[in-house]
Motif scaffolding. Structure first.
Motif, PDB file in Angstrom:
ATOM      1  N   ASP A  70     -48.453  36.115  -6.883  1.00 20.97           N
ATOM      2  CA  ASP A  70     -48.229  37.460  -7.389  1.00 20.97           C
ATOM      3  C   ASP A  70     -49.446  38.323  -7.092  1.00 20.97           C
ATOM      4  O   ASP A  70     -50.583  37.863  -7.179  1.00 20.97           O
ATOM      5  N   ILE A  71     -49.200  39.556  -6.775  1.00 20.15           N
ATOM      6  CA  ILE A  71     -50.274  40.509  -6.509  1.00 20.15           C
ATOM      7  C   ILE A  71     -50.212  41.605  -7.562  1.00 20.15           C
ATOM      8  O   ILE A  71     -49.154  42.164  -7.843  1.00 20.15           O
ATOM      9  N   ASP A  72     -51.352  41.899  -8.138  1.00 21.22           N
ATOM     10  CA  ASP A  72     -51.461  42.951  -9.138  1.00 21.22           C
ATOM     11  C   ASP A  72     -52.378  44.024  -8.561  1.00 21.22           C
ATOM     12  O   ASP A  72     -53.597  43.846  -8.527  1.00 21.22           O
ATOM     13  N   LEU A  73     -51.802  45.096  -8.032  1.00 24.10           N
ATOM     14  CA  LEU A  73     -52.582  46.178  -7.450  1.00 24.10           C
ATOM     15  C   LEU A  73     -52.851  47.231  -8.513  1.00 24.10           C
ATOM     16  O   LEU A  73     -51.941  47.642  -9.236  1.00 24.10           O
ATOM     17  N   ARG A  74     -54.087  47.666  -8.586  1.00 27.06           N
ATOM     18  CA  ARG A  74     -54.469  48.695  -9.558  1.00 27.06           C
ATOM     19  C   ARG A  74     -55.192  49.824  -8.840  1.00 27.06           C
ATOM     20  O   ARG A  74     -56.082  49.574  -8.049  1.00 27.06           O
ATOM     21  N   GLN A  75     -54.822  51.032  -9.126  1.00 32.29           N
ATOM     22  CA  GLN A  75     -55.567  52.192  -8.652  1.00 32.29           C
ATOM     23  C   GLN A  75     -56.090  52.887  -9.890  1.00 32.29           C
ATOM     24  O   GLN A  75     -55.315  53.398 -10.708  1.00 32.29           O
ATOM     25  N   MET A  76     -57.427  52.870 -10.051  1.00 34.24           N
ATOM     26  CA  MET A  76     -58.033  53.429 -11.250  1.00 34.24           C
ATOM     27  C   MET A  76     -59.498  53.706 -10.980  1.00 34.24           C
ATOM     28  O   MET A  76     -60.043  53.285  -9.962  1.00 34.24           O
ATOM     29  N   GLN A 116     -59.082  41.305 -18.242  1.00 33.95           N
ATOM     30  CA  GLN A 116     -58.661  40.244 -17.335  1.00 33.95           C
ATOM     31  C   GLN A 116     -59.592  40.210 -16.123  1.00 33.95           C
ATOM     32  O   GLN A 116     -60.360  41.133 -15.890  1.00 33.95           O
ATOM     33  N   GLN A 117     -59.503  39.105 -15.391  1.00 36.34           N
ATOM     34  CA  GLN A 117     -60.218  38.961 -14.137  1.00 36.34           C
ATOM     35  C   GLN A 117     -59.195  38.808 -13.019  1.00 36.34           C
ATOM     36  O   GLN A 117     -58.018  38.532 -13.267  1.00 36.34           O
ATOM     37  N   PHE A 118     -59.685  38.965 -11.791  1.00 33.92           N
ATOM     38  CA  PHE A 118     -58.825  38.874 -10.621  1.00 33.92           C
ATOM     39  C   PHE A 118     -59.427  37.863  -9.652  1.00 33.92           C
ATOM     40  O   PHE A 118     -60.648  37.754  -9.540  1.00 33.92           O
ATOM     41  N   ASP A 119     -58.565  37.114  -8.965  1.00 38.17           N
ATOM     42  CA  ASP A 119     -59.042  36.129  -7.998  1.00 38.17           C
ATOM     43  C   ASP A 119     -59.808  36.798  -6.870  1.00 38.17           C
ATOM     44  O   ASP A 119     -60.890  36.354  -6.490  1.00 38.17           O
ATOM     45  N   TYR A 120     -59.245  37.862  -6.319  1.00 35.05           N
ATOM     46  CA  TYR A 120     -59.864  38.574  -5.205  1.00 35.05           C
ATOM     47  C   TYR A 120     -59.895  40.058  -5.533  1.00 35.05           C
ATOM     48  O   TYR A 120     -58.898  40.631  -5.978  1.00 35.05           O
ATOM     49  N   VAL A 121     -61.048  40.672  -5.291  1.00 33.69           N
ATOM     50  CA  VAL A 121     -61.200  42.101  -5.516  1.00 33.69           C
ATOM     51  C   VAL A 121     -61.680  42.729  -4.213  1.00 33.69           C
ATOM     52  O   VAL A 121     -62.655  42.269  -3.612  1.00 33.69           O
ATOM     53  N   LEU A 122     -60.980  43.769  -3.771  1.00 32.20           N
ATOM     54  CA  LEU A 122     -61.375  44.526  -2.587  1.00 32.20           C
ATOM     55  C   LEU A 122     -62.143  45.758  -3.049  1.00 32.20           C
ATOM     56  O   LEU A 122     -61.601  46.591  -3.780  1.00 32.20           O
ATOM     57  N   PHE A 123     -63.393  45.847  -2.654  1.00 29.52           N
ATOM     58  CA  PHE A 123     -64.264  46.965  -3.025  1.00 29.52           C
ATOM     59  C   PHE A 123     -64.754  47.562  -1.713  1.00 29.52           C
ATOM     60  O   PHE A 123     -65.858  47.325  -1.266  1.00 29.52           O
ATOM     61  N   MET A 124     -63.876  48.327  -1.085  1.00 29.44           N
ATOM     62  CA  MET A 124     -64.098  48.735   0.294  1.00 29.44           C
ATOM     63  C   MET A 124     -64.058  50.252   0.444  1.00 29.44           C
ATOM     64  O   MET A 124     -63.117  50.899  -0.018  1.00 29.44           O
ATOM     65  N   GLY A 125     -65.102  50.778   1.083  1.00 24.59           N
ATOM     66  CA  GLY A 125     -65.146  52.203   1.367  1.00 24.59           C
ATOM     67  C   GLY A 125     -65.326  53.073   0.142  1.00 24.59           C
ATOM     68  O   GLY A 125     -64.992  54.254   0.171  1.00 24.59           O
ATOM     69  N   LEU A 126     -65.863  52.509  -0.917  1.00 24.71           N
ATOM     70  CA  LEU A 126     -66.001  53.230  -2.173  1.00 24.71           C
ATOM     71  C   LEU A 126     -67.455  53.415  -2.590  1.00 24.71           C
ATOM     72  O   LEU A 126     -67.822  54.444  -3.150  1.00 24.71           O
ATOM     73  N   PHE A 127     -68.300  52.455  -2.301  1.00 29.35           N
ATOM     74  CA  PHE A 127     -69.654  52.390  -2.847  1.00 29.35           C
ATOM     75  C   PHE A 127     -70.446  53.679  -2.640  1.00 29.35           C
ATOM     76  O   PHE A 127     -71.064  54.186  -3.570  1.00 29.35           O
ATOM     77  N   TYR A 128     -70.433  54.226  -1.441  1.00 31.20           N
ATOM     78  CA  TYR A 128     -71.231  55.418  -1.140  1.00 31.20           C
ATOM     79  C   TYR A 128     -70.644  56.690  -1.748  1.00 31.20           C
ATOM     80  O   TYR A 128     -71.284  57.731  -1.738  1.00 31.20           O
TER      81      TYR A 128
END
Length: 148
Positions: free
Chosen positions: A1-7, A17-29
Motif C-alpha cells: 500500500d502507498i500512502d501519499l501525502r501532500q502537506m 506515524q512513520q513511513f518506510d520510504y520518504v521522498l524529500f526531493m527538490g524541496l530543501f532549498y
C-alpha cells in the motif's frame, strides 16, 4: 500500500506515524528553515529517506572537517570543502521561493546531523539515507543542551 501525502513539511509533527520510504526531493532549498524541516522529516522515516537538493559551490570531497575549531581560527571557512549554505535574499533563477543553497559538504553534514547515515550517493544532488540511532548521551537540540 502507498500512502501519499501532500502537506507542509512543518506540519509533519502532527502525523502520528512513520513511513518506510520518504521522498524529500527538490524541496530543501525552498525552505526558510531547512535544518528544522529535515529534523521533522527524519522522525518520520522508518527505512530510507531519498534526499535531493540543488547544490552550488565547490564539491568539497577532499577536506576533512574537524570536530571543533578555536574561536579565532578563520581558516576553515576559507577552505573549499568546508560546509556552507548560500542565502538567497531575493530570488535565484527567477524564483523568489529559493532561500538556501548548500554545497555538497553542507548537505551531507546536515543529513548526518539530522540523524541519518548516508548509504548511497547515486547522483550528484541525490542521497539515499537511513535513520541511525543517536549516540548515548546525545542531545539533538543544541539550545536545549546549553540549558542542561
Amino acid at each position: 500500500d502507498i500512502d501519499l501525502r501532500q502537506m507542509s513539511v512543518y506540519a509533519l509533527g502532527e502525523l502520528d506515524q512513520q513511513f518506510d520510504y520518504v521522498l524529500f526531493m527538490g524541496l530543501f532549498y525552498h525552505l526558510r528553515y531547512p535544518l528544522y524541516a529535515l529534523d521533522l522529516v527524519v522522525k518520520k522515516v522508518r527505512q530510507r529517506l531519498i534526499f535531493q537538493t540543488m547544490l552550488r559551490g565547490e564539491p568539497g570531497d577532499d577536506n576533512e572537517v574537524k570536530p571543533d575549531y578555536t574561536f579565532w581560527d578563520a581558516t576553515p571557512f576559507q577552505q573549499p570543502g568546508f560546509p556552507r549554505m548560500y542565502f538567497i535574499e531575493r530570488s535565484f533563477a527567477g524564483d523568489a521561493t529559493n532561500w538556501w543553497i548548500p554545497n555538497r559538504a553542507a548537505a551531507e553534514a546536515m543529513l548526518r546531523t539530522a540523524g541519518l547515515e548516508i548509504v548511497a550517493h547515486p547522483e550528484e544532488e541525490t542521497w539515499i539515507c537511513a535513520p541511525r540511532p543517536a549516540p548515548e548521551g546525545f542531545v539533538h537540540d543544541r539550545e536545549l543542551a546549553a540549558t542542561l
